[in-house]
Design an enzyme around this catalytic site. Structure first.
Site, PDB file in Angstrom:
ATOM      1  CG  ASP A   6      -1.789   1.235   1.301  1.00 26.51           C
ATOM      2  OD1 ASP A   6      -2.175   1.762   0.240  1.00 26.51           O
ATOM      3  OD2 ASP A   6      -2.085   1.673   2.426  1.00 26.51           O
ATOM      4  N   GLY A   8       1.340   5.045   0.222  1.00 25.83           N
ATOM      5  CA  GLY A   8       0.730   6.292   0.660  1.00 25.83           C
ATOM      6  C   GLY A   8       1.696   7.446   0.428  1.00 25.83           C
ATOM      7  CG  ASN A   9       0.267  11.282  -0.432  1.00 29.99           C
ATOM      8  OD1 ASN A   9       0.607  11.223  -1.600  1.00 29.99           O
ATOM      9  ND2 ASN A   9      -0.990  11.496  -0.072  1.00 29.99           N
ATOM     10  CB  THR A  10       4.094   9.941   4.805  1.00 30.71           C
ATOM     11  OG1 THR A  10       3.024   9.189   5.360  1.00 30.71           O
ATOM     12  CG2 THR A  10       3.682  11.397   4.690  1.00 30.71           C
ATOM     13  CB  VAL A  13       1.901  -0.281   4.781  1.00 33.32           C
ATOM     14  CG1 VAL A  13       1.717  -1.407   5.788  1.00 33.32           C
ATOM     15  CG2 VAL A  13       1.877   1.067   5.476  1.00 33.32           C
ATOM     16  CB  ALA A 108      -5.569   2.442  -5.431  1.00 31.72           C
ATOM     17  CG  ASP A 109      -6.095   5.019  -0.143  1.00 34.05           C
ATOM     18  OD1 ASP A 109      -6.737   5.404  -1.150  1.00 34.05           O
ATOM     19  OD2 ASP A 109      -5.820   5.776   0.809  1.00 34.05           O
ATOM     20  CG  ASP A 129      -8.579   5.422   4.650  1.00 34.63           C
ATOM     21  OD1 ASP A 129      -7.948   4.431   5.049  1.00 34.63           O
ATOM     22  OD2 ASP A 129      -8.054   6.359   4.014  1.00 34.63           O
TER      23      ASP A 129
END
Length: 130
Positions: A6, A8-10, A13, A108-109, A129
């Site tokens: 997954d 993400g911006n930061t 995972v 997508a998350d 979320d």
């Protein structure tokens, strides 16, 4: 075993899924400047550290909200596992009825989370979320 990622911006995972059980959950920093080789090396080092053979993967799936990293990470995973990963996005069959004018605008998350929640708990349900 499936490698699930997954982006993400930061953080990115990663986890391994085998027989419905998730293991080896880890995070690395999302860096759009990293190359395919750098991501492949990091993933391999993490798997080695966790005692997981990177040759045991039947497939991989990537959920990403960072387009600049998606292609690079897809290539890194394919190079490492020898298998083309599924990338969650427009056109993938999920079973969700996304009622947006442009379904590709849904992250997508969020799609992956909703599909997982329905699989785990059934519908109807509400997914938050944060």
């Amino acid at each position: 075993m499936i490698l699930a990622i997954d982006v993400g911006n930061t953080h990115i995972v990663m986890g391994c899924i085998e027989d419905g059980t998730i293991s080896c959950i880890t995070r690395i920093v999302t860096n759009p400047l990293e190359t395919e080789s750098e991501y492949a090396i990091k993933i391999r080092q993490i798997l080695d550290f966790e005692g997981i053979s990177w040759g045991n993967f039947e497939g991989a799936i990537i959920s990403s909200v960072v387009p600049a990293v998606t292609v690079t990470l897809r290539r890194a995973v394919e190079r490492l596992t020898g298998r083309k990963p599924i990338v969650v996005g427009a056109g993938i069959k999920t079973g969700l009825n996304i009622r947006l004018d442009d379904p590709s605008e849904m992250g997508a998350d969020l799609v992956a989370g909703a599909v997982g929640a329905i699989a785990q708990y059934g519908a109807p349900l509400i997914v938050l979320d944060m």
